[in-house]
Write an enzyme that holds these catalytic residues in place. Structure first.
Site, PDB file in Angstrom:
ATOM      1  N   ASP A   1       0.901  -1.153   0.000  1.00  0.00           N
ATOM      2  CA  ASP A   1       0.000   0.000   0.000  1.00  0.00           C
ATOM      3  C   ASP A   1       0.936   1.197   0.000  1.00  0.00           C
ATOM      4  O   ASP A   1       1.512   1.542   1.034  1.00  0.00           O
ATOM      5  CB  ASP A   1      -0.888   0.006   1.253  1.00  0.00           C
ATOM      6  CG  ASP A   1      -1.932   1.106   1.161  1.00  0.00           C
ATOM      7  OD1 ASP A   1      -1.556   2.251   0.826  1.00  0.00           O
ATOM      8  OD2 ASP A   1      -3.109   0.833   1.426  1.00  0.00           O
ATOM      9  N   HIS A   2       1.120   1.792  -1.163  1.00  0.00           N
ATOM     10  CA  HIS A   2       2.230   2.761  -1.269  1.00  0.00           C
ATOM     11  C   HIS A   2       2.022   3.990  -0.383  1.00  0.00           C
ATOM     12  O   HIS A   2       2.973   4.705  -0.099  1.00  0.00           O
ATOM     13  CB  HIS A   2       2.515   3.128  -2.727  1.00  0.00           C
ATOM     14  CG  HIS A   2       1.544   4.086  -3.334  1.00  0.00           C
ATOM     15  ND1 HIS A   2       0.311   3.694  -3.785  1.00  0.00           N
ATOM     16  CD2 HIS A   2       1.623   5.416  -3.566  1.00  0.00           C
ATOM     17  CE1 HIS A   2      -0.316   4.752  -4.267  1.00  0.00           C
ATOM     18  NE2 HIS A   2       0.454   5.820  -4.148  1.00  0.00           N
TER      19      HIS A   2
ATOM     20  N   HIS B   1      -5.788   2.781   0.851  1.00  0.00           N
ATOM     21  CA  HIS B   1      -5.005   3.939   1.323  1.00  0.00           C
ATOM     22  C   HIS B   1      -5.695   4.704   2.451  1.00  0.00           C
ATOM     23  O   HIS B   1      -5.084   5.042   3.463  1.00  0.00           O
ATOM     24  CB  HIS B   1      -4.731   4.913   0.174  1.00  0.00           C
ATOM     25  CG  HIS B   1      -4.186   4.267  -1.059  1.00  0.00           C
ATOM     26  ND1 HIS B   1      -3.237   3.280  -1.032  1.00  0.00           N
ATOM     27  CD2 HIS B   1      -4.458   4.475  -2.378  1.00  0.00           C
ATOM     28  CE1 HIS B   1      -2.943   2.919  -2.268  1.00  0.00           C
ATOM     29  NE2 HIS B   1      -3.678   3.621  -3.104  1.00  0.00           N
TER      30      HIS B   1
END
Ligand code: BG6
Length: 490
Positions: free
Chosen positions: A179-180, A242
Site C-alpha cells: 500500500d504505497h 489507502h
C-alpha cells in the site's frame, strides 16, 4: 548501509508500474548500496518476447534520469535477465526455476529470493501457487518473500480466496502487500508525531479532539486507466486501502515497541473497533459522486473506454467511527476523488474550542476563537501547520488565528525515498511494518463491502460534481448536519 544479497523475480516486467516506479526504486537502492551490487540479479518476466538486451535498454531508459553516468545505468542493467513467460503454463515455471538456480550460483545470492507480482490481479494466485509447485522458491537457507501489488481482491470473498491461494505457497510473514501510501514520509511522520510527543499524544483523544478529516484529492481524471477503474471505483481504488490505512494510523493505540508485529497488533485492534455500518447508516454516512463535464473537460461517462451509462463512483466521502474509549463521539471524515480542485493529501485534526471563552465573556461579545487545527500535508509538500488562537498586536485583547509551520527542507526532500524505494527496501530487510497484513486488509473489505452492496442496490444521480470543485454538495452536507465543515474547502 547493510547490503542484502538477493535474486528478484518480477512478474509484470514489461508493465508501466515496473518502468515508472520499480526499476528507478531498485536503482536507487543499488546506488545507495542497499542491494549488494555484486550479488544481486533480477529475472523479469512478461508475455512479450524480449531479449535480455531489449530488457536492459528499457531498464537503462527508466533509470537514466537518476543515473550519475550512462555507464552506471548500464552496469545496473547488466544484472537484469528476461524470460518470456505465460503465467498459466506450468513448464515455464520449471524453466524459471532452473534459471533462478543458475543465477543464484552466478551471483552467489545466499539463496535469498524476492518475488514481486505486479500484473493483472486475477493471476496473483496462479503465479504464487506455481512458484511453489515448480520449485521456484529457494530451499537452501535463504529467505523467500513475496511482494504483491494492489488490488488485493475486489471484496472480502475474492480477497480471502486470493489469500488462501497465496497461503498455499507463502506464510503470512513472507507476504508483503503493497500500500504505497504507507511508504509516504508524512504518513510515517504521523507515528513519529504521535508517539514521540507527550504534547500530542496527551491530547489525542475525544476529550480534546472534535473530529479528524482525511482528504486524498486528485486533479486528474481517469486518464487511460478506465479499463481497470470503471470496474473498481473510488471506494475500492482509494478508500478500502489507502484511506483506511491512514485512518488506522491516526486511530491506533500506542504500540509497545516499534517492531512490525507490535504495530500491526495495534492497527488491527483499531480496525476491529471501526464501526461496520448497517444499510441505513451507509445511506446516511456515505456519499458518492461522479464528475460531470466542465468546458473542454468531458464528463466521466464520455472518457475513453467508459460506458456511457457507467454508475462507477469517482468520488467518495464518508464518516467513519471508531467505537472505543479514545474515540467515542469523534467522527473521522474522509473524502477522495478524481478531477478535484488540486492534487493533494492532507490530514486535519480539529480540536475542540475552550469550554469558556474568557475574552468574549469580559466584552460581552460573541466568541472569536477558532478551533485549533493540526494539519499534516502529505502531498505534494511535506508540511505541518498548527493553527492556534493568539493575541492581535496592540491595545486591548483582540484575538486572531496564528499558525506555526514546519516545512520539509530541500535537503530533507533530497534524502526522502519515494514510497516504492522505501517499501522495497523494507521488504529486503524483512520489515513488514509498512505493508498491509491480511487481518487489516480483510477487515477493511468487511467495512467497504457493506457500502458497496448498498450502492449496488440504489441508483445514483450521476454526474453530480463539477471538475475542479471539491466534490458533490452532499459531501459538505454530511458535515453541516453535524454542525461542522471541511477545514479545506475551495
Ligand atoms: C493508486 C490508485 O493506488 O493511487 C490511483 O490506483 C491513484 O487511482 C493513486 O491515482 C494515487 O497515488 P498518489 O501517490 O499519486 O497519491
Amino acid at each position: 548501509a547493510t547490503a542484502t544479497r538477493a535474486l528478484f523475480m518480477l512478474f509484470g516486467a514489461t508493465g508501466d508500474l515496473a518502468k515508472r516506479k520499480l526499476y528507478p526504486s531498485i536503482f536507487n537502492l543499488y546506488k545507495k548500496g542497499y542491494v549488494d551490487n555484486d550479488h544481486f540479479a533480477l529475472i523479469g518476466t512478461g508475455r512479450r518476447e524480449w531479449s535480455d538486451d531489449t530488457f536492459r535498454d528499457v531498464i537503462v531508459e527508466s533509470v537514466s534520469a537518476n543515473a550519475d553516468s550512462e555507464e552506471q545505468a548500464k552496469s545496473f542493467a547488466s544484472h537484469f535477465y528476461y524470460m518470456a513467460h505465460d503465467v498459466t503454463n506450468p513448464e515455464h515455471y520449471d524453466a524459471l526455476s532452473d534459471y533462478a538456480n543458475k543465477l543464484d550460483q552466478q551471483y552467489d545470492t545466499n539463496g535469498n529470493r524476492i518475488f514481486y507480482i505486479s500484473m493483472a490481479p486475477n493471476f496473483f494466485g496462479t503465479v504464487a501457487q506455481n512458484l511453489k509447485a515448480h520449485n521456484c522458491l529457494s530451499d537452501n537457507g535463504g529467505f523467500n518473500r513475496l511482494i504483491i501489488e494492489k488490488p488485493f481482491g475486489r471484496d472480502y470473498d475474492s480477497a480471502e480466496e486470493l489469500n488462501n491461494a497465496l497461503g498455499k505457497s507463502f506464510n503470512e510473514d513472507q507476504v508483503y502487500r503493497i500500500d504505497h501510501y504507507l511508504g509516504k514520509e508524512m504518513v510515517q511522520n504521523v507515528l513519529a508525531l504521535r508517539f514521540g510527543n507527550p504534547l500530542v499524544e496527551g491530547i489525542w483523544n475525544n476529550e480534546y479532539i472534535d473530529n479528524i478529516q482525511v482528504t486524498l484529492a486528485e486533479k486528474l481524471g481517469v486518464e487511460e486507466r478506465a479499463g481497470y477503474y470503471d470496474g473498481s471505483g473510488a471506494l475500492r481504488d482509494m478508500v478500502q486501502n489507502h484511506t483506511i490505512q491512514m485512518l488506522t494510523i491516526l486511530a491506533m493505540e500506542d504500540p509497545i515497541s516499534f517492531k512490525d508485529v507490535d504495530i500491526r497488533r495495534e492497527k488491527i485492534r483499531a480496525l476491529k473497533s471501526m464501526r461496520v455500518y448497517t444499510e441505513d447508516e451507509v445511506r446516511k454516512n456515505f456519499v458518492r459522486g461522479q464528475y460531470g463535464a466542465n468546458g473542454d473537460q468531458l464528463d466521466y461517462r464520455h472518457e475513453d473506454n467508459v460506458p456511457t451509462d457507467s454508475i462507477t463512483e469517482t468520488y467518495v466521502a464518508g464518516k467513519v467511527l471508531f467505537e472505543n474509549k479514545r474515540w467515542k463521539n469523534v467522527p473521522f471524515y474522509i473524502r477522495t476523488g478524481k478531477m478535484l480542485s488540486d492534487k493533494f493529501t492532507r490530514i486535519d485534526v480539529v480540536f475542540k474550542k475552550p469550554l469558556i471563552d474568557v475574552f468574549a465573556a469580559a466584552k460581552g461579545s460573541e466568541s472569536e476563537l477558532n478551533n485549533n487545527v493540526l494539519t499534516l500535508f502529505v502531498d505534494p509538500v511535506n508540511k505541518i501547520i498548527l493553527r492556534l488562537n493568539g493575541k492581535k498586536a496592540g491595545q486591548g485583547m483582540e484575538m486572531q488565528p496564528i499558525e506555526l509551520t514546519h516545512t520539509q527542507s530541500d535537503e530533507e526532500k533530497a534524502v526522502t525515498p519515494e514510497p516504492y524505494e522505501r517499501l522495497i527496501h523494507d521488504a529486503i530487510l524483512g520489515n513488514a511494518t509498512n505493508f498491509a497484513s491480511w487481518d487489516e486488509v480483510s477487515r477493511a473489505w468487511e467495512f467497504a463491502d457493506v457500502i458497496r452492496q448498498v450502492w449496488d442496490k440504489d441508483q445514483p444521480d450521476f454526474p453530480n460534481y463539477t471538475p475542479g470543485s471539491m466534490g458533490p454538495d452532499a459531501a459538505d452536507e454530511l458535515l453541516e448536519r453535524d454542525g461542522r465543515a471541511w477545514v479545506f474547502n475551495s
